[in-house]
Design a protein around this motif. Structure first.
Motif, PDB file in Angstrom:
ATOM      1  N   ILE A 144     -10.507   3.754 -15.229  1.00 50.50           N
ATOM      2  CA  ILE A 144     -10.300   2.387 -14.743  1.00 50.50           C
ATOM      3  C   ILE A 144      -8.835   2.172 -14.374  1.00 50.50           C
ATOM      4  O   ILE A 144      -8.521   1.435 -13.431  1.00 50.50           O
ATOM      5  N   ILE A 145      -7.924   2.838 -15.084  1.00 52.10           N
ATOM      6  CA  ILE A 145      -6.502   2.755 -14.725  1.00 52.10           C
ATOM      7  C   ILE A 145      -6.280   3.382 -13.353  1.00 52.10           C
ATOM      8  O   ILE A 145      -5.584   2.825 -12.499  1.00 52.10           O
ATOM      9  N   THR A 146      -6.886   4.548 -13.133  1.00 52.88           N
ATOM     10  CA  THR A 146      -6.767   5.220 -11.833  1.00 52.88           C
ATOM     11  C   THR A 146      -7.329   4.346 -10.722  1.00 52.88           C
ATOM     12  O   THR A 146      -6.702   4.162  -9.670  1.00 52.88           O
ATOM     13  N   ALA A 150      -3.684   3.102  -9.419  1.00 53.97           N
ATOM     14  CA  ALA A 150      -3.111   4.430  -9.154  1.00 53.97           C
ATOM     15  C   ALA A 150      -1.857   4.370  -8.290  1.00 53.97           C
ATOM     16  O   ALA A 150      -0.963   5.210  -8.421  1.00 53.97           O
ATOM     17  N   SER A 151      -1.762   3.377  -7.408  1.00 53.80           N
ATOM     18  CA  SER A 151      -0.612   3.287  -6.503  1.00 53.80           C
ATOM     19  C   SER A 151       0.530   2.448  -7.080  1.00 53.80           C
ATOM     20  O   SER A 151       1.564   2.283  -6.438  1.00 53.80           O
ATOM     21  N   GLU A 152       0.341   1.928  -8.292  1.00 61.20           N
ATOM     22  CA  GLU A 152       1.366   1.078  -8.906  1.00 61.20           C
ATOM     23  C   GLU A 152       2.284   1.905  -9.807  1.00 61.20           C
ATOM     24  O   GLU A 152       2.041   3.077 -10.064  1.00 61.20           O
ATOM     25  N   THR A 156       2.880  -0.521 -14.965  1.00 61.09           N
ATOM     26  CA  THR A 156       1.733  -1.347 -14.600  1.00 61.09           C
ATOM     27  C   THR A 156       0.433  -0.654 -14.986  1.00 61.09           C
ATOM     28  O   THR A 156      -0.522  -1.298 -15.440  1.00 61.09           O
ATOM     29  N   GLN A 157       0.394   0.656 -14.833  1.00 60.43           N
ATOM     30  CA  GLN A 157      -0.801   1.401 -15.222  1.00 60.43           C
ATOM     31  C   GLN A 157      -1.051   1.289 -16.727  1.00 60.43           C
ATOM     32  O   GLN A 157      -2.188   1.102 -17.168  1.00 60.43           O
ATOM     33  N   PHE A 250       0.625  -6.998  -9.544  1.00 60.36           N
ATOM     34  CA  PHE A 250      -0.306  -7.527 -10.538  1.00 60.36           C
ATOM     35  C   PHE A 250       0.301  -8.694 -11.321  1.00 60.36           C
ATOM     36  O   PHE A 250       1.472  -8.663 -11.700  1.00 60.36           O
ATOM     37  N   THR A 251      -0.524  -9.691 -11.572  1.00 61.48           N
ATOM     38  CA  THR A 251      -0.172 -10.780 -12.476  1.00 61.48           C
ATOM     39  C   THR A 251      -1.097 -10.687 -13.680  1.00 61.48           C
ATOM     40  O   THR A 251      -2.322 -10.616 -13.526  1.00 61.48           O
TER      41      THR A 251
END
Length: 254
Positions: A144-146, A150-152, A156-157, A250-251
């Motif tokens: 779910i993190i990926t 994945a681009s953050e 953030t991950q 992300f918030t």
């Protein structure tokens, strides 16, 4: 000892100091700052010529609530030299290169000579483990993190993983990682879009696996958040919730 002996000893000390400067270019030794009345993260970061983000990361402080007497570790500045890589710098300091990448707020692994990085030596994090989880649970967390981030940046991950674990600990959500990830609400909607579009079925990348382990080991950059949303989201319910922290696109909210 005669004068010649003293001079020789003095020269040796001088040469040693010169060699140290040559071998360790660009390194500013870390310090501990004791917060005084009137101090702010902005003020402290400026005083030590470090970024606010690196200071927050090093001390796991994601709000502006600091208090007199609190000790904050100042991240070490490092100027990238020719031939350096994040991995080699991490090895030099004994720090996982992903942490240097996160403290420096980098989204890529490439670095250039002259670039300033921040090394979070002595980073103060909550190291209380989230408990034991089997392989399937940990894999679901990394997936779910990926799928979500994945681009953050790395931090953030980790925060995305922490939100999942915060839900596991909350009576408002299922009490397993897979239960949280694959949850369908009372209206028949998936809690996480990657479950709906199938991205959750993609293998987790190595960075996400490390982020999952950091989250499981107690690091929570989300500050206890239960929700997160990206800037393009129009959901009024999510946007109305109290904000805990903003990281990249992300918030995170309570």
């Amino acid at each position: 000892m005669d004068i010649r002996g003293k001079i020789t000893k003095g020269k040796l000390v001088f040469l040693f100091l010169i060699m140290a400067l040559v071998v360790l270019p660009g390194i500013a030794m870390g310090q501990v700052h004791s917060v005084s009345k009137g101090d702010t993260i902005h003020k402290i970061a400026g005083s030590y010529n470090v970024s606010q983000f690196a200071l927050r990361y090093t001390n796991n402080v994601w709000t502006d609530s600091i208090y007199p007497g609190q000790n904050l570790t100042i991240p070490q500045r490092y100027t990238v030299q020719k031939g350096d890589t994040l991995f080699l710098i991490g090895k030099k300091f004994g720090v996982d290169y992903n942490r240097i990448k996160a403290a420096s707020n980098l989204k890529v692994n490439s670095i250039n000579p002259g670039q300033t990085l921040y090394v979070p030596i002595g980073r103060a994090v909550n190291t209380t483990s989230r408990g034991s989880f089997n392989w399937a649970e940990i894999d679901a967390l990394a997936r779910i993190i990926t799928a979500e981030a994945a681009s953050e940046s790395y931090i953030t991950q980790v925060a995305v993983g922490a939100v999942v674990l915060n839900r596991v600990d909350s009576p408002l959500f299922p009490n397993t990682i897979r239960g949280v990830v694959y949850q369908v609400d009372s209206g028949g909607k998936y809690q996480f879009e990657p479950v709906l579009n199938g991205w959750i079925n993609r293998p987790a990348n190595e960075t996400a696996k490390k982020a999952a382990r950091d989250a499981l080991n107690g690091w929570d950059p989300s500050n206890g958040a239960l929700y997160f949303w990206e800037h393009w989201i129009t959901n009024k319910y999510l946007k109305a919730r109290p904000v805990s922290v903003k990281l990249d696109a992300f918030t995170f909210t309570y």
